[in-house]
Design a protein around this motif. Structure first.
Motif, mmCIF file in Angstrom:
data_model
loop_
_atom_site.group_PDB
_atom_site.id
_atom_site.type_symbol
_atom_site.label_atom_id
_atom_site.label_comp_id
_atom_site.label_asym_id
_atom_site.label_seq_id
_atom_site.Cartn_x
_atom_site.Cartn_y
_atom_site.Cartn_z
ATOM 1 N N GLY A 32 0.789 -1.218 0.000
ATOM 2 C CA GLY A 32 0.000 0.000 0.000
ATOM 3 C C GLY A 32 0.825 1.273 0.000
ATOM 4 O O GLY A 32 0.364 2.322 -0.469
ATOM 5 N N ASP A 33 2.057 1.202 0.530
ATOM 6 C CA ASP A 33 2.893 2.403 0.584
ATOM 7 C C ASP A 33 3.801 2.564 -0.627
ATOM 8 O O ASP A 33 4.621 3.486 -0.689
ATOM 9 C CB ASP A 33 3.746 2.398 1.861
ATOM 10 C CG ASP A 33 4.735 1.227 1.882
ATOM 11 O OD1 ASP A 33 4.629 0.322 1.020
ATOM 12 O OD2 ASP A 33 5.621 1.222 2.765
ATOM 13 N N TRP A 34 3.673 1.683 -1.601
ATOM 14 C CA TRP A 34 4.515 1.768 -2.804
ATOM 15 C C TRP A 34 4.033 2.936 -3.663
ATOM 16 O O TRP A 34 2.873 2.999 -4.054
ATOM 17 C CB TRP A 34 4.420 0.446 -3.567
ATOM 18 C CG TRP A 34 5.215 0.376 -4.849
ATOM 19 C CD1 TRP A 34 6.231 1.188 -5.234
ATOM 20 C CD2 TRP A 34 5.028 -0.574 -5.905
ATOM 21 N NE1 TRP A 34 6.708 0.807 -6.460
ATOM 22 C CE2 TRP A 34 5.986 -0.273 -6.894
ATOM 23 C CE3 TRP A 34 4.167 -1.642 -6.101
ATOM 24 C CZ2 TRP A 34 6.091 -1.013 -8.072
ATOM 25 C CZ3 TRP A 34 4.267 -2.374 -7.252
ATOM 26 C CH2 TRP A 34 5.220 -2.068 -8.233
ATOM 27 N N LYS A 35 4.942 3.838 -3.928
ATOM 28 C CA LYS A 35 4.601 5.013 -4.724
ATOM 29 C C LYS A 35 5.515 5.092 -5.938
ATOM 30 O O LYS A 35 6.695 4.773 -5.855
ATOM 31 C CB LYS A 35 4.746 6.282 -3.892
ATOM 32 C CG LYS A 35 3.753 6.397 -2.741
ATOM 33 C CD LYS A 35 3.973 7.681 -1.960
ATOM 34 C CE LYS A 35 2.887 7.847 -0.901
ATOM 35 N NZ LYS A 35 2.860 6.716 0.058
ATOM 36 N N PRO A 36 4.977 5.536 -7.065
ATOM 37 C CA PRO A 36 5.822 5.675 -8.258
ATOM 38 C C PRO A 36 6.823 6.808 -8.079
ATOM 39 O O PRO A 36 6.593 7.750 -7.313
ATOM 40 C CB PRO A 36 4.818 5.984 -9.371
ATOM 41 C CG PRO A 36 3.657 6.610 -8.659
ATOM 42 C CD PRO A 36 3.584 5.943 -7.319
ATOM 43 N N VAL A 37 7.950 6.694 -8.799
ATOM 44 C CA VAL A 37 8.967 7.737 -8.791
ATOM 45 C C VAL A 37 8.785 8.571 -10.050
ATOM 46 O O VAL A 37 9.061 8.116 -11.158
ATOM 47 C CB VAL A 37 10.387 7.134 -8.751
ATOM 48 C CG1 VAL A 37 11.439 8.239 -8.781
ATOM 49 C CG2 VAL A 37 10.556 6.258 -7.518
ATOM 50 N N GLY A 38 8.274 9.772 -9.882
ATOM 51 C CA GLY A 38 8.098 10.649 -11.025
ATOM 52 C C GLY A 38 6.849 10.327 -11.815
ATOM 53 O O GLY A 38 6.133 9.353 -11.550
ATOM 54 N N PRO A 39 6.573 11.141 -12.835
ATOM 55 C CA PRO A 39 5.385 10.921 -13.665
ATOM 56 C C PRO A 39 5.545 9.678 -14.539
ATOM 57 O O PRO A 39 6.653 9.223 -14.813
ATOM 58 C CB PRO A 39 5.326 12.191 -14.520
ATOM 59 C CG PRO A 39 6.750 12.657 -14.594
ATOM 60 C CD PRO A 39 7.368 12.318 -13.266
ATOM 61 N N ALA A 40 4.425 9.139 -14.966
ATOM 62 C CA ALA A 40 4.453 7.967 -15.842
ATOM 63 C C ALA A 40 5.119 8.331 -17.162
ATOM 64 O O ALA A 40 4.872 9.405 -17.721
ATOM 65 C CB ALA A 40 3.041 7.472 -16.092
ATOM 66 N N PRO A 41 5.994 7.472 -17.662
ATOM 67 C CA PRO A 41 6.638 7.763 -18.948
ATOM 68 C C PRO A 41 5.624 7.696 -20.075
ATOM 69 O O PRO A 41 4.588 7.027 -19.972
ATOM 70 C CB PRO A 41 7.683 6.651 -19.067
ATOM 71 C CG PRO A 41 7.126 5.530 -18.256
ATOM 72 C CD PRO A 41 6.399 6.168 -17.112
ATOM 73 N N ALA A 42 5.927 8.382 -21.147
ATOM 74 C CA ALA A 42 5.051 8.327 -22.318
ATOM 75 C C ALA A 42 5.035 6.918 -22.887
ATOM 76 O O ALA A 42 6.065 6.229 -22.905
ATOM 77 C CB ALA A 42 5.540 9.323 -23.366
ATOM 78 N N GLU A 43 3.867 6.486 -23.323
ATOM 79 C CA GLU A 43 3.776 5.166 -23.937
ATOM 80 C C GLU A 43 4.573 5.159 -25.241
ATOM 81 O O GLU A 43 4.497 6.115 -26.018
ATOM 82 C CB GLU A 43 2.326 4.799 -24.217
ATOM 83 C CG GLU A 43 1.482 4.584 -22.964
ATOM 84 C CD GLU A 43 1.974 3.425 -22.133
ATOM 85 O OE1 GLU A 43 2.398 2.403 -22.722
ATOM 86 O OE2 GLU A 43 1.953 3.539 -20.896
ATOM 87 N N PRO A 44 5.328 4.115 -25.508
ATOM 88 C CA PRO A 44 6.127 4.087 -26.732
ATOM 89 C C PRO A 44 5.255 3.987 -27.970
ATOM 90 O O PRO A 44 4.133 3.463 -27.925
ATOM 91 C CB PRO A 44 6.979 2.822 -26.576
ATOM 92 C CG PRO A 44 6.184 1.947 -25.655
ATOM 93 C CD PRO A 44 5.488 2.888 -24.704
ATOM 94 N N ASP A 45 5.752 4.521 -29.055
ATOM 95 C CA ASP A 45 5.077 4.386 -30.344
ATOM 96 C C ASP A 45 5.295 2.966 -30.847
ATOM 97 O O ASP A 45 6.424 2.563 -31.143
ATOM 98 C CB ASP A 45 5.651 5.405 -31.336
ATOM 99 C CG ASP A 45 4.992 5.323 -32.711
ATOM 100 O OD1 ASP A 45 4.079 4.490 -32.878
ATOM 101 O OD2 ASP A 45 5.408 6.082 -33.608
ATOM 102 N N LEU A 46 4.231 2.188 -30.931
ATOM 103 C CA LEU A 46 4.344 0.776 -31.307
ATOM 104 C C LEU A 46 4.393 0.565 -32.807
ATOM 105 O O LEU A 46 4.502 -0.561 -33.271
ATOM 106 C CB LEU A 46 3.192 -0.030 -30.708
ATOM 107 C CG LEU A 46 3.124 -0.021 -29.176
ATOM 108 C CD1 LEU A 46 1.983 -0.902 -28.700
ATOM 109 C CD2 LEU A 46 4.440 -0.460 -28.556
ATOM 110 N N GLY A 47 4.317 1.653 -33.574
ATOM 111 C CA GLY A 47 4.439 1.535 -35.016
ATOM 112 C C GLY A 47 3.137 1.129 -35.679
ATOM 113 O O GLY A 47 2.113 0.889 -35.027
#
Length: 947
Positions: free
Chosen positions: A262-277
């Motif tokens: 429950g205390d796990w927090k992300p570090v920074g904003p979510a990265p942009a989703e990669p362009d899958l082509g």
């Protein structure tokens, strides 16, 4: 398991070569941050026995109580991120990070994670593992106990992996060599062929430039900060799913999950989703893919964009209708392959959503090197035939009948699905974005879909299947044909110009082997109460051992042992032992293999034939309602086999076509030659060379197997969901009704089997990479049954030896990914057995491996191992054995020939307690006796260019 996953298991596994692209590949890419469970967007009902939830931080969890086997649990921790999320300078670091999860964290020192788990009885590899794919990384723990401390330890380690990895620079640098060793190990002709074909099918998609193994130069040179960057960006609670299945209290488990994660927090904003082509648009295309050392195959494929819509009953219906049509095509191709002078060795047809990058429909055939033209012509014409004229209702009904039987068996056995299977299926459903439906729901949905399905609807689905990008024709071969792709184009164009005609209808067939004479009389019956066994002897000499169990609902295993196996074969010349698969493929005198399958489509039965050291063996797996048919099938193969020449030739050509692959890697050479060398060149254990394979004739195949199968003494073992009286009655009506069989005559050549004693290493070469070598060190020990306490000590001592090799050669020196030790003590050949240690590494490090083996051997002889080291080796062995005892496979293996040799029963009785009695003094004495360096035998495989 979802219906979609069941379809894959029942119908077709997409492109064997692609599945070998990397060991850690899996077909999906469906994650977005904080995705709700798929059932929230579907009309499908998730399995009600699973509790699904989500934490406030976005981490999903699934918990299921399952008591098969009792007292055990499995944890799967999935991060929805893999090689597709890597930046250009991070290629291979998602997989590298997976390795680093075992290399230290905030609360677990480097090197301690594996030791902690070993003390809990988990074996590194079988119980403690992970894999990295294009879109996910999954960590797996199979816990042998469910006491609070063991389960909490497992959850603690997953929590450490989530955000607490230290990613120490020194440990990172030491692990580079292990990753590079794994890259060499994966780089086989099959890998290169699969990768080439997949990249062609998925042209334009990101998956083609992001293989999970990555790039060697990045693995060699990347600074640790790059993997730290990947870790912080992608290991986030909103991309994580934790699954716990086992003999646990779900409410208590949820409470602990919430407390730990429950205390796990992300570090920074979510990265942009990669362009899958974007999937490349292709019209008809023809190409040749040259893979030195590979097999010859031809394929025709069609691709269309991946459908990312939610998993619904309508979507599954569409896929099932397409699958049924392709199953008919697959069946037609299989029938062609079984005929005399077939144009290919084997062929398959099917479809799959590949890496969430495209929907692929593929027909592929493996052929002899000089018959690819005929193979391509045949699969082209069969595809056009089914597209033009469709499937017959009778063909469709057969596929539905067989499919239904498969789903009915799964539903009937659902109550005793194993914990590990459920946990792995749950993880797969998350990866696929599928609703995790129960086997009963899968069957119900199937019945709804197929209730009114017609051949016309299936034929319409086939028109859609053979549309989109394609046809894409590829010849895979070890050497390009003269003219290259232009020649392939000419063959294909010539075939297309030939009109196809409607298929001829196949006649119905009825299973004829239902009566074998008067049921045999029981002349002896005795119980072995402590093991729950009943042993029976019939008047014709057939022996039966029955062990009823409730370990797996609706499952019965049957094993038939005939004669003395390899020990009854000539020792002075080569005979076509390798042709054993042709026994089953030959079918019976009254019907061939294809007609057997047709006649028994509604039954869950099967038969496999193989040769062991002490018997010729038929194996079958069935359900209680089909046990009579299973026994009829095996009795028919025993009393009325056909030994068809076309089946022999098919197996012969399969061996010849795959022969060059063995020379392409050190592991291939060792897998081919080790058994023969370890038996001092005895032809009964030696892999045939090309000349021996080519020279063998169908009559030699029949001359070898017919007298052994038709005349040898028979032992039947039945284990599973069956009563003793029913097993006896059905065996009496089948095997008991056969003419009398003589008792096994004692052989006079078994004691001539010897482990080699040469001191100079046996040297072989491979034709693969110049930076790859393999080495084996072996030591003779003795057989299994003459000294059971020695066998327990041998297994523990070998595990200690392996643990030390891994600690030093893999972890400390980073010299190898593939390193293992094992014990093979014969239960059949008196006096024969050995331990061995195997490594694949760089050529210049083979000498260091030998030196380290000697160092460990000398130390084990000179000093007692510590109590902790002894426990870390012994406990996983004991826990693995406990787990195995909860499966019918354990009993069917351990009980064969038990009536003739009571020591086999003593082995079962003493297995667990025997390991518990092994002391440090026993290990030291054993090492002094068997692991002295002067007794070691060595087998070394170097690249041809180096030697």
């Amino acid at each position: 398991m979802s219906l979609k996953q069941t379809q894959r298991a029942a119908a077709w596994w997409f492109l064997a070569t692609v599945s070998l692209v990397v060991n850690f590949a899996s077909p999906a890419y469906s994650d977005t941050p904080s995705v709700a469970w798929p059932q929230t967007q579907s009309d499908l009902q998730a399995d009600s026995d699973v509790h699904f939830g989500m934490l406030a931080n976005g981490m999903r969890f699934a918990i299921m109580r399952n008591a098969t086997p009792p007292g055990q649990a499995s944890i799967r921790f999935r991060i929805g991120s893999g090689s597709l999320e890597e930046n250009d300078n991070q290629q291979g670091l998602a997989h590298f990070l997976e390795h680093m999860a075992f290399k230290g964290s905030t609360h677990v020192a480097e090197g301690e994670m594996i030791r902690i788990l070993q003390r809990k009885g988990l074996a590194f590899g079988p119980d403690t593992n992970a894999h990295t794919s294009y879109d996910e990384t999954v960590y797996a723990l199979d816990l042998p106990e469910v006491d609070a401390d063991t389960v909490s330890t497992g959850l603690m380690l997953m929590r450490e992996t989530a955000s607490e990895l230290t990613l120490d620079a020194g440990a990172f640098n030491r692990e580079r060599g292990v990753i590079l060793s794994e890259e060499r190990l994966r780089d086989t002709p099959q890998y290169r062929a699969g990768l080439g074909i997949m990249n062609s099918l998925l042209a334009g998609r990101r998956a083609t430039i992001r293989t999970p193994i990555g790039k060697a130069d990045i693995i060699s040179n990347a600074p640790v900060d790059l993997v730290r960057d990947y870790y912080r960006a992608n290991y986030r609670p909103d991309r994580a799913t934790l699954m716990v299945v086992g003999d646990i209290d779900p409410a208590a488990m949820e409470k602990e999950i919430r407390q730990r994660f429950g205390d796990w927090k992300p570090v920074g904003p979510a990265p942009a989703e990669p362009d899958l082509g974007t999937l490349e648009t292709k019209d008809e295309s023809v190409d040749a893919l040259v893979v030195p050392g590979g097999m010859t195959s031809v394929q025709i494929a069609w691709t269309r964009p991946y459908d990312a819509a939610p998993d619904t009953s309508a979507k599954r219906r569409t896929q099932l209708i397409e699958d049924l049509g392709l199953l008919v095509l697959k069946r037609r191709l299989s029938t062609i392959a079984s005929k005399a002078d077939a144009p290919f060795i084997s062929a398959i047809a099917g479809s799959q959503d590949l890496l969430d990058s495209a929907h692929v429909v593929l027909i592929t055939a493996n052929s002899e090197t000089d018959k690819w033209q005929a193979a391509l012509t045949t699969i082209d014409q069969e595809q056009r035939r089914i597209q033009q004229f469709g499937v017959a209702q009778a063909e469709l009904d057969r596929e539905i009948l067989e499919y239904r039987s498969f789903l009915q068996a799964a539903a009937a056995g659902a109550a005793t699905r194993t914990t590990t299977d459920i946990a792995s299926s749950l993880a797969s459903s998350v990866d696929d974005g599928q609703v995790f439906t129960s086997p009963a729901e899968d069957l119900s949905l199937f019945e709804t879909i197929t209730k009114n399905v017609t051949a016309a609807e299936v034929n319409q689905a086939l028109q859609q299947a053979f549309s989109g990008n394609g046809p894409q024709v590829v010849l895979q071969t070890a050497q390009s044909p003269q003219g290259g792709a232009d020649t392939v184009r000419q063959v294909y164009d010539t075939s297309k110009a030939i009109a196809v005609s409607a298929p001829s209808g196949a006649a119905d067939v009825v299973w004829p082997y239902t009566h074998f004479g008067e049921p045999g009389a029981v002349i002896e019956r005795r119980s072995v109460d402590d093991l729950g066994l009943t042993m029976v002897r019939f008047s014709n000499g057939v022996r039966l051992t029955v062990k009823p169990t409730k370990l797996r609902a609706n499952e019965v295993l049957v094993r038939e042992d005939i004669g003395r196996g390899r020990l009854d074969l000539p020792q002075d010349r080569s005979v076509p032992i390798w042709a054993s698969p042709a026994v089953a493929l030959s079918g019976l005198k009254a019907m061939d293999y294809q007609d057997i399958q047709k006649a028994l489509a509604a039954n869950i039965v099967g038969v496999d034939f193989s040769i062991g050291d002490s018997s010729f063996k038929f194996d079958g797996r069935t359900r209680p309602e089909d046990l009579a048919t299973q026994l009829q099938l095996m009795t028919a193969y025993t009393s009325d086999p056909a030994y068809r020449s076309e089946a022999f030739k098919r197996v012969q050509q399969a061996y010849l076509s795959g022969l060059d692959q063995y020379d392409s890697t050190p592991g291939g050479v060792i897998s081919r030659d080790f058994a023969g060398l370890a038996h001092s060149g005895d032809p009964r254990w030696t892999f045939p060379d090309r000349q021996q394979l080519s020279a063998a004739k169908p009559d030699s195949f029949e001359a070898l197997f017919r007298p052994m199968v038709s005349d040898g003494p028979i032992d039947i073992t039945i284990v599973g969901d069956v009563t003793v009286d029913e097993a006896i009655r059905l065996t009496a009506e089948t095997f008991g009704a056969l003419p009398p069989r003589l008792e096994a005559a004692p052989g006079n050549n078994s004691n001539e089997v010897r482990f080699p004693t040469t001191k100079t290493p046996v040297l072989q070469t491979h034709n693969g990479r110049s930076d790859s070598a393999g080495a084996v060190v072996g030591a003779p020990i003795g057989d299994l049954l003459s000294d059971l306490p020695r066998s327990f000590t041998a297994n523990v001592a070998t595990q200690i030896f392996q643990n030390r090799l891994i600690d030093q050669f893999r972890i400390a020196e980073g010299a190898s990914y593939a390193l293992q030790g094992d014990v093979d003590l014969s239960g059949e050949v008196p006096g024969y057995g050995y331990a061995y240690f195997y490594v694949e590494t760089e050529p210049e490090k083979v000498a260091r491996f030998y030196a380290l083996v000697d160092e460990i051997a000398n130390d084990l002889s000179a000093h007692d191992v510590s109590p902790d080291e002894l426990a870390r080796a012994r406990e996983p062995i004991i826990e693995t054995l406990k787990h195995q005892q909860q499966g019918n496979e354990y009993w069917i293996e351990y009980l064969h020939h038990a009536q003739a040799d009571s020591r086999r029963l003593d082995r079962i009785r003493d297995n667990l307690s025997g390991y518990g009695k092994v002391t440090a003094g026993d290990i030291r004495k054993f090492a002094t006796t068997y692991f002295s360096p002067e007794k070691f035998w060595k087998f070394e495989v170097l690249p041809a260019a180096v030697r």
